[in-house]
Design an enzyme around this catalytic site. Sequence first.
Site, PDB file in Angstrom:
ATOM      1  N   HIS A  41       0.830  -1.206   0.000  1.00 16.40           N
ATOM      2  CA  HIS A  41       0.000   0.000   0.000  1.00 16.40           C
ATOM      3  C   HIS A  41       0.870   1.264   0.000  1.00 16.40           C
ATOM      4  O   HIS A  41       0.723   2.139  -0.850  1.00 16.40           O
ATOM      5  CB  HIS A  41      -0.906  -0.021   1.235  1.00 16.40           C
ATOM      6  N   GLU A  42       1.779   1.339   0.956  1.00  7.85           N
ATOM      7  CA  GLU A  42       2.609   2.542   1.069  1.00  7.85           C
ATOM      8  C   GLU A  42       3.518   2.683  -0.154  1.00  7.85           C
ATOM      9  O   GLU A  42       3.807   3.788  -0.604  1.00  7.85           O
ATOM     10  CB  GLU A  42       3.418   2.533   2.364  1.00  7.85           C
TER      11      GLU A  42
ATOM     12  N   HIS B 187       1.684   4.480  -2.852  1.00  4.31           N
ATOM     13  CA  HIS B 187       1.772   5.945  -2.699  1.00  4.31           C
ATOM     14  C   HIS B 187       3.132   6.443  -3.183  1.00  4.31           C
ATOM     15  O   HIS B 187       3.233   7.479  -3.832  1.00  4.31           O
ATOM     16  CB  HIS B 187       1.624   6.338  -1.223  1.00  4.31           C
TER      17      HIS B 187
ATOM     18  N   HIS C 266       3.300   6.837  -6.840  1.00  5.21           N
ATOM     19  CA  HIS C 266       2.556   8.027  -7.267  1.00  5.21           C
ATOM     20  C   HIS C 266       3.471   9.264  -7.201  1.00  5.21           C
ATOM     21  O   HIS C 266       3.389  10.155  -8.042  1.00  5.21           O
ATOM     22  CB  HIS C 266       1.350   8.187  -6.334  1.00  5.21           C
TER      23      HIS C 266
HETATM   24 ZN   LIG Z   1      -2.955   5.165   1.959  1.00  2.00          ZN
END
Ligand SMILES: [Zn+2]
Length: 671
Positions: A461-462, A465, A468
């Site tokens: 998940h991290e 990010h 991104h």
């Molecule tokens: Zn998040």
Amino acid sequence: MSNPLLSRWDTPFEIAPFNSISDDDFAPALKQALAAHSAQINAIANSSELPTFANVIEALETPCRELEQVLGVFFTVAGADSNPKREELQREFSPKLAAHFSAITANKALFARIKAVWDQRAELDLTDEQQRVLMLTHRGFVRGGAALEGDADVRMQEIKGRLATLGTQFTQNLLADERSWFMELSEEDLEGLPAFVVKTARAAGEEQGKDCPVVTLSRSLITPFLQFSPSRDLRKKAFNAWAARGANGGETDNRAIAAEILKLREERAQLLGYDNFAAYKLETEMAKTPEAVRGLLMEVWDAAKSRADQDAQVLTAMMQADGINGDLAPWDWRYYAEKRRKAEHDLDEAALKPYLQLDRMIEASFACASRLFGLEFAPLDVPLYHPDCRAWEVTRDGQHMAVFIGDYFARGSKRSGAWCSAMRQQAEFPEVQAPVVINVCNFAKGDPALLSWDDARTLFHEFGHALHQMLSNVTYESISGTSVARDFVELPSQLFEHWLEVPEVLQEFATHAETGEPMPQEMLEKVLGAANFDMGFQTVEYVASALVDLAFHDGPAPADPMARQAEVLEEIGMPRAIIMRHATPHFAHVFSSDGYSSGYYSYMWSEVMDADAFAAFEEAGGAFDAERAKALEEHILSTGGSVDPAELYTAFRGRLPGVEALLKGRGLVAE
Ligand SMILES: [Zn+2]
């Protein structure tokens, strides 16, 4: 000697020179940096030249290097490696920073120049990205109240101040209620509870100064107690205390506060020219309107409710088999669901862990980024703020893209949870700057360090990010990387979690720490099945909260929020054995601050999108389909906030997201 936070960093990739910064440098550096930034702003506001895109908007986009350096370093260490001195500095800095930035929004001369550029926008021959930055800047000031004058301006300041006070009171009342209640347990009451719950209850008893174990309203104790305690009476008592937080009468009661907050929010929105608070709040989101939010939530609601109704029948039958007649109550659900989970999906966490080695999971996340986007990761030896931190240089075709820092282990100096932050964001104006991105997690140390399934998901998940930020390719910093709408920002992170579940990824990287064998198929299926267990319940308690949040803000503020809450639950046919995940008197997401007000839906919105976006890969050539990966980077990962998110998603997918993939993923409809 000059302050190392303010000088230009002559280090590899201009990473902060952590080894030469001391805690005593922060306060004087912040003072100077704020002065430098104010001087920059005042020069823009008080310029005698005619306002242009370059001398107003681009001048605002020019990063104040000093301020970015100080804040980048300070917030990194304050969150991931704090100490009493840094905590004290944080208490000192937050009001100063709040005052600094609200003074900028309130600067009338500055706003006049922004408005002048905005008014001439049709004649300016701006690029799409420049138009977007101009629109966002102007809109940000207007929404902050910069266009208000006279009484309206004064009233807006009053409302903001009062809302801040009420938000703090709401939080403090909730904490007071959570801390004051406890229930003493006898040794007999511990029967049937797993060892970790007994241990927590004993520790809580000691903390309360009792010579017996107790149940408190701390989530890490009340939830497992409701899951495991075979005593229906004790479950009922504990559950009712949990459900009554913030609504116990007396000084800590939050009901009147909630009503006043809703009223003030409505007034604030109307002063700014919006019909109601939801219209104001959703304007900047991908969803844009309350109708769009309600439409999506209701599509999910119907499927979730019918699944929950079916599950309630199964659980009721289990309860009756225990010799208890009557209806399944809210204090029964978790208990019988846990029994059912054990029977259907018993997952042995201890047997799973050796397959999830931290280093191999990091490798897996890098390998996916490499196959999808051509990124390569090479270890980088630079001094960082803690010996546990690791750094990599990220390149593509030999070109430097970013620095990625991983700070994975739990320690006392780190706040809980996991997050991704950027010490520097990507931008090309006024000069090219490559991002420095950090993932911070709280995994247990070990040799080798082993993860739970949830930990491994958090890591992916991290890292989503981080991608991104690292793949961002825009001109201006204010719209770079993760600077996007709240209901869009979790798309890259939640989407990337899907690659952890790809069988060939687990086959290669989820190998046993001792034997090197890949995870057996049967275990993998159990893991994935357990992750979806009791989704009817979880979806119902969440969506009910999101619908109540929306109803509070979409229309005239209710004089009696509790009555309005009851009305909404009646309308949607809330199942009797489930209550809202967060009822109004303890709905901190909505009442502690504006953060998630009429925005609680956004968790579900993002999940709908990530399921739908991953389905796009599956419908094409599979998880590593090259064309889909290219489209994902082109339309979503590289674009930051430079384009409206609904347009971005449509460019990637050919249409707006639909709920089918989410419903399938959550097991709410047949595959
Ligand atoms: Zn998040």
